[in-house]
Design a protein around this motif. Structure first.
Motif, PDB file in Angstrom:
ATOM      1  N   GLN A  52       1.234   3.771  -4.964  1.00 18.00           N
ATOM      2  CA  GLN A  52       1.134   5.074  -5.287  1.00 18.00           C
ATOM      3  C   GLN A  52       2.432   5.506  -6.429  1.00 18.00           C
ATOM      4  O   GLN A  52       3.539   4.702  -6.067  1.00 18.00           O
ATOM      5  N   PRO A  53       2.490   6.268  -7.421  1.00 14.14           N
ATOM      6  CA  PRO A  53       1.383   7.175  -7.941  1.00 14.14           C
ATOM      7  C   PRO A  53       0.318   6.545  -8.727  1.00 14.14           C
ATOM      8  O   PRO A  53      -0.446   7.066  -9.296  1.00 14.14           O
ATOM      9  N   PHE A  56      -3.169   6.509  -7.676  1.00 18.30           N
ATOM     10  CA  PHE A  56      -3.733   7.554  -7.967  1.00 18.30           C
ATOM     11  C   PHE A  56      -4.222   8.207  -9.349  1.00 18.30           C
ATOM     12  O   PHE A  56      -5.543   8.367  -9.453  1.00 18.30           O
ATOM     13  N   GLU A  59      -7.105   5.418 -10.347  1.00 20.37           N
ATOM     14  CA  GLU A  59      -8.360   6.047  -9.722  1.00 20.37           C
ATOM     15  C   GLU A  59      -9.212   7.060 -10.249  1.00 20.37           C
ATOM     16  O   GLU A  59     -10.328   7.159 -10.495  1.00 20.37           O
ATOM     17  N   ARG A  60      -8.035   8.052 -10.589  1.00 16.68           N
ATOM     18  CA  ARG A  60      -8.741   9.278 -11.012  1.00 16.68           C
ATOM     19  C   ARG A  60      -9.141   9.136 -12.598  1.00 16.68           C
ATOM     20  O   ARG A  60     -10.154   9.724 -12.888  1.00 16.68           O
TER      21      ARG A  60
END
Length: 175
Positions: A52-53, A56, A59-60
């Motif tokens: 992370q980040p 995130f 994946e987004r």
């Protein structure tokens, strides 16, 4: 991680005669890009690194660009093949065996926050729009037809047909 990716690459030309054009087309496909992102962050997760980040964000980005959501917590065997991208959603507790094939619109999820998601065997084909709902087991060499909604266990070698989800057994019986 590299052995799993090699298995995914081998599915791009299953007959073993991969031309450079076939390989490039596969590498540039949205489905394979989503698999690569999943493999990398799953590898990190198994080693106790959250990522992370960056995880995130990546994946987004894959969800926005490709319409594919495969959380790093999923357990997926080698040789995953996503033929057509878009609308593919996995619950984090999904387990997928080796050599599975997915088409667009596949959802493998829980029952609205109740329980986990499915365990899918090896060499399973999930057709366009197939929905696998709940903590069920799909046996090896099963076929889930287009737009079938599966909410109960499927024995190995069966086929789920249509919205009513009738099973066609290898001996020809239909339930």
């Amino acid at each position: 991680m590299f052995e799993l990716i090699r298995g995914d690459l081998n599915r791009l030309a299953p007959n073993g005669n991969a031309s450079l054009r076939t390989l490039l087309a596969g590498l540039l496909s949205q489905g394979f890009q989503a698999i690569l992102v999943y493999r990398f962050f799953s590898w990190l997760r198994r080693r106790g690194v959250s990522g992370q980040p960056l995880r995130f964000f990546c994946e987004r980005l894959i969800e926005i660009c490709c319409g594919i959501s495969i959380p790093a917590a999923c357990r997926i065997g080698k040789g995953l093949r996503i033929h057509h991208f878009g609308g593919i959603i996995f619950h984090p507790s999904v387990e997928l065996g080796e050599g599975c094939t997915l088409y667009q619109g596949v959802t493998i999820g829980d029952r609205g926050g109740q329980g986990g998601a499915a365990r899918v065997g090896n060499h399973v084909l999930l057709g366009a729009g197939a929905k696998i709902i709940g903590p069920i087991e799909i046996g090896d060499h099963c076929v889930v037809g287009a737009n079938a909604v599966v909410t109960r266990n499927m024995p190995a070698g069966t086929t789920a047909l249509g919205g009513a989800c009738r099973f066609k057994y290898s001996d020809g019986r239909i339930e």
